[in-house]
Design a protein around this motif. Sequence first.
Motif, short mmCIF file in Angstrom:
data_model
loop_
_atom_site.label_atom_id
_atom_site.label_comp_id
_atom_site.label_asym_id
_atom_site.label_seq_id
_atom_site.Cartn_x
_atom_site.Cartn_y
_atom_site.Cartn_z
N LYS A 63 0.80 -1.22 0.00
CA LYS A 63 0.00 0.00 0.00
C LYS A 63 0.84 1.28 0.00
O LYS A 63 0.38 2.31 -0.47
CB LYS A 63 -0.91 0.02 1.23
CG LYS A 63 -1.92 -1.09 1.25
CD LYS A 63 -2.75 -1.05 2.51
CE LYS A 63 -3.71 -2.23 2.54
NZ LYS A 63 -4.49 -2.26 3.77
N TYR A 64 2.04 1.21 0.54
CA TYR A 64 2.87 2.41 0.71
C TYR A 64 4.25 2.17 0.12
O TYR A 64 4.65 1.04 -0.16
CB TYR A 64 2.99 2.78 2.19
CG TYR A 64 1.66 2.96 2.86
CD1 TYR A 64 0.90 4.10 2.67
CD2 TYR A 64 1.13 1.96 3.68
CE1 TYR A 64 -0.34 4.27 3.27
CE2 TYR A 64 -0.10 2.11 4.30
CZ TYR A 64 -0.83 3.25 4.09
OH TYR A 64 -2.05 3.41 4.68
N HIS A 65 5.00 3.26 -0.04
CA HIS A 65 6.35 3.17 -0.60
C HIS A 65 7.26 2.36 0.33
O HIS A 65 7.26 2.56 1.55
CB HIS A 65 6.91 4.58 -0.81
CG HIS A 65 8.19 4.59 -1.57
ND1 HIS A 65 9.42 4.52 -0.96
CD2 HIS A 65 8.42 4.64 -2.91
CE1 HIS A 65 10.36 4.54 -1.87
NE2 HIS A 65 9.78 4.61 -3.07
N ARG A 66 8.00 1.47 -0.26
CA ARG A 66 8.87 0.56 0.48
C ARG A 66 9.83 1.30 1.42
O ARG A 66 9.98 0.95 2.59
CB ARG A 66 9.68 -0.30 -0.50
CG ARG A 66 10.67 -1.23 0.16
CD ARG A 66 11.54 -1.95 -0.86
NE ARG A 66 10.78 -2.48 -1.98
CZ ARG A 66 10.26 -3.71 -2.03
NH1 ARG A 66 10.42 -4.52 -1.02
NH2 ARG A 66 9.60 -4.10 -3.09
N ASP A 123 16.45 -5.21 -0.56
CA ASP A 123 15.90 -4.09 -1.33
C ASP A 123 16.99 -3.37 -2.12
O ASP A 123 16.76 -2.93 -3.24
CB ASP A 123 15.22 -3.08 -0.41
CG ASP A 123 14.02 -3.65 0.31
OD1 ASP A 123 13.45 -4.65 -0.17
OD2 ASP A 123 13.65 -3.10 1.37
N MET A 124 18.15 -3.21 -1.51
CA MET A 124 19.23 -2.42 -2.12
C MET A 124 19.91 -3.14 -3.28
O MET A 124 20.17 -2.54 -4.31
CB MET A 124 20.30 -2.07 -1.07
CG MET A 124 19.88 -1.00 -0.11
SD MET A 124 21.07 -0.66 1.20
CE MET A 124 22.65 -0.92 0.48
N ALA A 125 20.22 -4.40 -3.07
CA ALA A 125 21.02 -5.12 -4.07
C ALA A 125 20.64 -6.61 -4.06
O ALA A 125 21.36 -7.44 -3.49
CB ALA A 125 22.50 -4.94 -3.79
N PRO A 126 19.53 -6.97 -4.66
CA PRO A 126 19.06 -8.36 -4.61
C PRO A 126 20.10 -9.42 -4.99
O PRO A 126 20.23 -10.41 -4.29
CB PRO A 126 17.87 -8.38 -5.56
CG PRO A 126 17.39 -6.97 -5.60
CD PRO A 126 18.61 -6.11 -5.41
N PHE A 185 20.05 8.37 6.36
CA PHE A 185 20.92 7.94 5.27
C PHE A 185 20.51 6.66 4.53
O PHE A 185 20.92 6.47 3.39
CB PHE A 185 22.35 7.73 5.80
CG PHE A 185 22.96 8.98 6.35
CD1 PHE A 185 23.30 10.02 5.51
CD2 PHE A 185 23.17 9.12 7.71
CE1 PHE A 185 23.87 11.19 6.01
CE2 PHE A 185 23.74 10.28 8.23
CZ PHE A 185 24.09 11.32 7.37
N ALA A 186 19.73 5.79 5.15
CA ALA A 186 19.40 4.53 4.48
C ALA A 186 18.42 4.78 3.32
O ALA A 186 17.55 5.61 3.41
CB ALA A 186 18.80 3.54 5.47
N ASP A 187 18.62 4.03 2.27
CA ASP A 187 17.74 4.14 1.11
C ASP A 187 17.48 2.73 0.58
O ASP A 187 18.40 2.00 0.25
CB ASP A 187 18.40 5.00 0.04
CG ASP A 187 17.46 5.32 -1.10
OD1 ASP A 187 16.23 5.29 -0.89
OD2 ASP A 187 17.95 5.60 -2.21
N CYS A 188 16.21 2.39 0.55
CA CYS A 188 15.87 1.04 0.08
C CYS A 188 15.23 1.17 -1.27
O CYS A 188 14.21 0.93 -1.59
CB CYS A 188 14.98 0.31 1.04
SG CYS A 188 14.78 0.93 2.68
#
Length: 188
Positions: A63-66, A123-126, A185-188
């Motif tokens: 429903k929402y942004h990861r 999420d970052m690097a499957p 700082f985290a970004d998924c």
Amino acid sequence: ALVLSHWAYGWTLYTFFNELPLFCNEVLNLGPAITSIFTSIPSFTSWVVGLVFPAFVDELIKKYHRNKVRKIVQSIAFFGCASVMIFIVALKNIPIWFLLIIFILANAVSQFTLGGINCTFLDMAPPISGTLFAISNTISNTAGFLVPLVTGFLTNEESSRETWNYVWLIYIGVGVLGGLVYIIFADC
């Protein structure tokens, strides 16, 4: 950012696993049998939360942004634990049953990490998420020997509520730092 947040989670985790029995035995004087029961209840509760919560996070992500979901649940994990644990430091004569509730809440809320940091690698690097997690987990697990060293340094001369307040304050500070770093700082 992710490695530092993962390390902060490791610090909070190992503070509970390694040091809670010592606190119960030396400060609360519960004895071995009661200490084992007292310290197993928060762990059992976190296990139950760990079984249910990730499925809830998956539904939120539909429903929402990861990135938003990951940051919110990780914020709850870090800041929720810190908020609950501050009661141990702030209140002087806490009944043992209230301490148990605090430890149960802190351990349960910490499992929100399963929907935050633990999934961010994927999420970052499957394709290389396992390798990234392994490297980060190796660094995170240094808390497993640092927590007892710091706790021993702080409580070696006198194991009292006052000296243990420093252990809990470090727990709170590391958790808040990990939460802030992850949010910023985290970004998924």
